[in-house]
Design a protein around this motif. Sequence first.
Motif, PDB file in Angstrom:
ATOM      1  N   THR A   1       0.843  -1.200   0.000  1.00 46.54           N
ATOM      2  CA  THR A   1       0.000   0.000   0.000  1.00 46.54           C
ATOM      3  C   THR A   1       0.873   1.244   0.000  1.00 46.54           C
ATOM      4  OG1 THR A   1      -0.151  -0.090   2.410  1.00 46.54           O
ATOM      5  CG2 THR A   1      -1.996  -1.025   1.173  1.00 46.54           C
ATOM      6  N   ALA A   2       0.350   2.290  -0.628  1.00 45.41           N
ATOM      7  CA  ALA A   2       0.980   3.608  -0.607  1.00 45.41           C
ATOM      8  C   ALA A   2      -0.174   4.605  -0.560  1.00 45.41           C
ATOM      9  CB  ALA A   2       1.844   3.837  -1.836  1.00 45.41           C
ATOM     10  N   PHE A   3      -0.295   5.308   0.532  1.00 47.67           N
ATOM     11  CA  PHE A   3      -1.469   6.156   0.750  1.00 47.67           C
ATOM     12  C   PHE A   3      -2.708   5.277   0.555  1.00 47.67           C
ATOM     13  CE2 PHE A   3       2.035   8.905  -0.541  1.00 47.67           C
ATOM     14  CZ  PHE A   3       2.128   9.680   0.599  1.00 47.67           C
ATOM     15  N   ASP A   4      -3.603   5.673  -0.371  1.00 49.16           N
ATOM     16  CA  ASP A   4      -4.814   4.862  -0.549  1.00 49.16           C
ATOM     17  C   ASP A   4      -4.691   3.871  -1.701  1.00 49.16           C
ATOM     18  OD1 ASP A   4      -4.697   6.874  -2.386  1.00 49.16           O
ATOM     19  OD2 ASP A   4      -6.832   7.363  -2.318  1.00 49.16           O
ATOM     20  N   LEU A   5      -3.467   3.719  -2.259  1.00 45.74           N
ATOM     21  CA  LEU A   5      -3.285   2.806  -3.394  1.00 45.74           C
ATOM     22  C   LEU A   5      -2.906   1.408  -2.924  1.00 45.74           C
ATOM     23  CD1 LEU A   5      -1.183   4.792  -6.002  1.00 45.74           C
ATOM     24  CD2 LEU A   5      -3.566   4.071  -6.204  1.00 45.74           C
ATOM     25  N   ILE A   6      -3.418   0.426  -3.630  1.00 45.65           N
ATOM     26  CA  ILE A   6      -3.016  -0.967  -3.408  1.00 45.65           C
ATOM     27  C   ILE A   6      -2.263  -1.416  -4.654  1.00 45.65           C
ATOM     28  CG2 ILE A   6      -3.861  -3.341  -3.168  1.00 45.65           C
ATOM     29  CD1 ILE A   6      -6.287  -2.149  -1.688  1.00 45.65           C
ATOM     30  N   TYR A   7      -1.128  -2.078  -4.445  1.00 44.25           N
ATOM     31  CA  TYR A   7      -0.375  -2.573  -5.607  1.00 44.25           C
ATOM     32  C   TYR A   7       0.378  -3.844  -5.240  1.00 44.25           C
ATOM     33  CZ  TYR A   7       3.743  -0.292  -3.462  1.00 44.25           C
ATOM     34  OH  TYR A   7       4.748   0.084  -2.603  1.00 44.25           O
ATOM     35  N   HIS A   8       0.806  -4.567  -6.271  1.00 38.30           N
ATOM     36  CA  HIS A   8       1.584  -5.802  -6.103  1.00 38.30           C
ATOM     37  C   HIS A   8       2.776  -5.757  -7.059  1.00 38.30           C
ATOM     38  CE1 HIS A   8      -2.406  -7.075  -4.687  1.00 38.30           C
ATOM     39  NE2 HIS A   8      -1.765  -7.982  -3.964  1.00 38.30           N
ATOM     40  N   TYR A   9       3.870  -6.350  -6.634  1.00 37.32           N
ATOM     41  CA  TYR A   9       4.989  -6.592  -7.551  1.00 37.32           C
ATOM     42  C   TYR A   9       4.772  -7.974  -8.155  1.00 37.32           C
ATOM     43  CZ  TYR A   9       7.219  -2.801  -4.956  1.00 37.32           C
ATOM     44  OH  TYR A   9       7.500  -1.588  -4.375  1.00 37.32           O
ATOM     45  N   ARG A  10       4.759  -8.011  -9.484  1.00 37.64           N
ATOM     46  CA  ARG A  10       4.506  -9.283 -10.166  1.00 37.64           C
ATOM     47  C   ARG A  10       5.641  -9.605 -11.124  1.00 37.64           C
ATOM     48  NH1 ARG A  10      -1.856  -7.927 -11.294  1.00 37.64           N
ATOM     49  NH2 ARG A  10      -2.523  -8.453  -9.198  1.00 37.64           N
TER      50      ARG A  10
END
Length: 179
Positions: free
Chosen positions: A163-172
């Motif tokens: 997460t970064a602030f309100d963002l959700i992300y994944h390393y793929r």
Amino acid sequence: MKNRKASENRHFSLIAIADKNWAIGRGGHQLVSISQDRAMFREATMGRIVVMGRRTWDSLDIRPLESRFNVVLSRDPDFTAKGGFTARSVDEALAEIDRLLGENRLEDTDVIVIGGGAIYRAFLPYCAQALITAVDYAYDADTDMPDLDALGWKMTSESDEQTAFDLIYHYRLYERPED
Ligand SMILES: NC(=O)c1ccc[n+]([C@@H]2O[C@H](COP(=O)([O-])OP(=O)(O)OC[C@H]3O[C@@H](n4cnc5c(N)ncnc54)[C@H](OP(=O)(O)O)[C@@H]3O)[C@@H](O)[C@H]2O)c1
């Protein structure tokens, strides 16, 4: 290193931060900047050969990317990538990459394609792996990259949710399907 034909099998990587529609840019800039992702990019590319298009080169705050071999593609005869190598075609870029690999005792896997959309498309046939920072959001964008899911690439690993602030992300990590 022996001279190779451009068509010979390559094992370059590409690296990108993309949204849920594989969008990567708007107005000459990335869609989002995440400090942890920038640190990962730096680590993944440091000491290696980075391949980019002239528009991506123009978007860099500081160029060339330091401590990396910068190969920049442009058809514009008036353009020179100061501090990097300017290639007028994919074949010219591949020839310079081979020269740099031999001179610096690097491997194919040390070649990282860093965008943008035109260059991801041009170099996809030479890439065996893709490091994708996948942001779970759909941005208003004008540039995208190839949809690796649609092309049959396999996601072989995925990080925990980030997460970064309100963002959700994944390393793929994606890998090219066997021919
Ligand atoms: N999200 C990410 O990870 C990421 C990464 C990189 C970039 N981006 C974004 O992507 C966008 C830029 O992508 P883009 O597709 O517009 O541009 P680009 O791929 O960065 O650069 C395109 C330029 O490269 C040159 N070029 C392309 N193919 C060539 C070939 N076969 N031979 C010689 N030169 C060639 C041409 O330069 P000339 O016009 O000079 O001839 C062309 O205009 C920006 O918004 C940038 O911020 C995002």
